[in-house]
Design a protein around this motif. Structure first.
Motif, short mmCIF file in Angstrom:
data_model
loop_
_atom_site.label_atom_id
_atom_site.label_comp_id
_atom_site.label_asym_id
_atom_site.label_seq_id
_atom_site.Cartn_x
_atom_site.Cartn_y
_atom_site.Cartn_z
N LEU A 31 -9.42 18.88 -21.32
CA LEU A 31 -9.66 18.35 -22.67
C LEU A 31 -8.67 18.94 -23.68
CD1 LEU A 31 -13.55 18.37 -22.70
CD2 LEU A 31 -12.11 16.36 -23.07
N ASP A 32 -8.42 20.24 -23.59
CA ASP A 32 -7.45 20.87 -24.48
C ASP A 32 -6.07 20.26 -24.28
OD1 ASP A 32 -5.46 22.65 -25.53
OD2 ASP A 32 -6.89 24.30 -25.49
N PHE A 33 -5.66 20.16 -23.03
CA PHE A 33 -4.34 19.61 -22.72
C PHE A 33 -4.23 18.16 -23.17
CE2 PHE A 33 -1.00 18.03 -19.82
CZ PHE A 33 -0.03 19.02 -19.98
N ASP A 34 -5.29 17.40 -22.96
CA ASP A 34 -5.29 15.99 -23.33
C ASP A 34 -5.10 15.80 -24.83
OD1 ASP A 34 -5.53 13.24 -22.80
OD2 ASP A 34 -7.71 13.25 -23.09
N HIS A 35 -5.79 16.61 -25.63
CA HIS A 35 -5.76 16.44 -27.08
C HIS A 35 -4.62 17.17 -27.77
CE1 HIS A 35 -9.51 14.21 -27.95
NE2 HIS A 35 -9.98 14.79 -26.85
N ASN A 36 -4.23 18.31 -27.24
CA ASN A 36 -3.42 19.23 -28.03
C ASN A 36 -2.02 19.51 -27.50
OD1 ASN A 36 -5.66 19.65 -29.77
ND2 ASN A 36 -6.51 21.10 -28.29
N CYS A 37 -1.71 19.06 -26.29
CA CYS A 37 -0.37 19.30 -25.76
C CYS A 37 0.46 18.02 -25.88
CB CYS A 37 -0.43 19.76 -24.31
SG CYS A 37 1.18 20.25 -23.65
N ALA A 38 1.49 18.07 -26.70
CA ALA A 38 2.32 16.89 -26.95
C ALA A 38 3.32 16.74 -25.81
CB ALA A 38 3.03 17.02 -28.28
N ILE A 39 2.87 16.03 -24.79
CA ILE A 39 3.68 15.85 -23.58
C ILE A 39 3.35 14.49 -22.99
CG2 ILE A 39 2.10 16.84 -21.89
CD1 ILE A 39 4.52 18.48 -20.85
N GLY A 40 4.32 13.85 -22.36
CA GLY A 40 4.13 12.47 -21.95
C GLY A 40 3.58 12.29 -20.56
N ASN A 41 3.12 11.04 -20.30
CA ASN A 41 2.75 10.59 -18.95
C ASN A 41 1.61 11.40 -18.35
OD1 ASN A 41 3.19 8.72 -16.88
ND2 ASN A 41 4.51 10.11 -15.74
N LYS A 42 0.62 11.73 -19.16
CA LYS A 42 -0.51 12.52 -18.66
C LYS A 42 -1.41 11.73 -17.72
CE LYS A 42 -0.79 15.24 -22.92
NZ LYS A 42 -1.61 15.53 -24.12
#
Length: 305
Positions: free
Chosen positions: A204-215
């Motif tokens: 959830l943290d990575f989904d919302h807060n990490c600005a990175i593509g192609n998740k």
């Protein structure tokens, strides 16, 4: 592993999957029957299926009756968390977060069948998560994505490498196929949370807060090694027999003696040498008054029966 699959564990091993939707439900028939076959007489193994509250009323009587025969407990999925966008793959993390009995659990993708007992997983150390490497570098092969992913949690890029299982079998950063994940059910850290809580929290943290593509759809597989690193879990890197992909193999006669066949598409499953015995056992477990319905559904799924 320290004991044979015929010895009894003193701890309960929970094995679970998600059957939330018609096609997943059909696939779950083969998985449930194969799990029951592989663990017949095992009082230390519990089987669970999950479906959303909205889908539970739609679960067919054939499924419910087969689950009863196989000893599978059908449970509602916990509430869906606030993903940044639609993420059906996240159901595995949601199901993992449910509370079950026992010391360890195994999540399985529904497009799998079990060919051998999974009970050796019960002997892993209490702090250990087990999974097999992914076949190909489906995320992060280009540019600095992994470095940025670890940096998001204040972590350095790991020095260790593992060998991927398909194609050129590259040496790669820790990256696992999340179709088979075995993990401790009890809290291992000072915060009182379990591995499943940490995995969901990290995703959830990575989904919302990490600005990175192609998740998507790789969010579960990206955040699995991140969770291991964040919270200090040990890793058991499994061999491919624990998550053996049948996709586009050149010679199915060379399929090894495996614990799990991961077929992805029904046509690949039919090529495996284990398939005739798995199908025969399925028909023996599915109540006969549901055979016509099951035949029609499995045919629509792509099997030639």
């Amino acid at each position: 592993m320290r004991r044979t699959s015929h010895e009894m564990s003193t701890e309960t091993l929970s094995i679970f999957f998600v059957a939330d939707g018609v096609r997943l439900e059909w696939q779950s028939w083969l998985l449930a029957s194969s799990l029951a076959c592989a663990h017949d007489g095992r009082g230390d193994v519990r089987l669970y299926a999950y479906a959303s509250e909205g889908y539970l009323p739609e679960v067919h009587a054939a499924t419910r009756d087969l689950y009863e025969v196989c000893g599978v407990e059908l449970r509602p999925l916990p509430d869906t968390p606030n993903w940044r966008g639609d993420y059906p793959h996240g159901n595995k993390l949601v199901a993992a977060s449910d509370r079950r009995d026992g010391a360890r659990a195994i999540f399985l993708d529904t497009d799998m069948v079990c060919a051998k007992p999974l009970t050796p997983m019960a002997d892993l150390p209490a702090d250990t998560v087990a999974a097999a490497p992914e076949g190909l570098p489906t995320w992060g092969k280009e540019n600095d994505r992994w470095e940025r992913a670890y940096a998001h949690f204040g972590l350095p890029l790991p020095k260790e490498r593992l060998r991927l299982l398909r194609g050129r079998k590259l040496e790669y950063l820790p990256y696992f196929n999340a179709g088979f994940v075995c993990f401790p059910e009890r809290p291992m850290t000072h915060d009182g949370k379990r591995f499943a809580d940490h995995w969901l929290e990290t995703a959830l943290d990575f989904d919302h807060n990490c600005a990175i593509g192609n998740k998507r759809p790789w969010l579960d597989q990206i955040t699995l090694p991140l969770t291991l690193a964040r919270f200090g879990y040990a890793t058991e890197v499994l061999g491919e027999t624990w998550n053996y992909s049948l996709t586009r193999r050149k010679d199915y006669s060379q399929t090894p003696d495996v614990e799990i066949l991961h077929y992805h598409r029904a046509a690949f499953l039919e090529q495996a040498p284990q398939w005739p015995a798995i199908l025969e056992d399925f028909w023996a477990r599915m109540p006969k008054h549901h055979h016509d319905h099951a035949h029609a559904c499995l045919t629509e799924m792509g099997l030639t029966l």
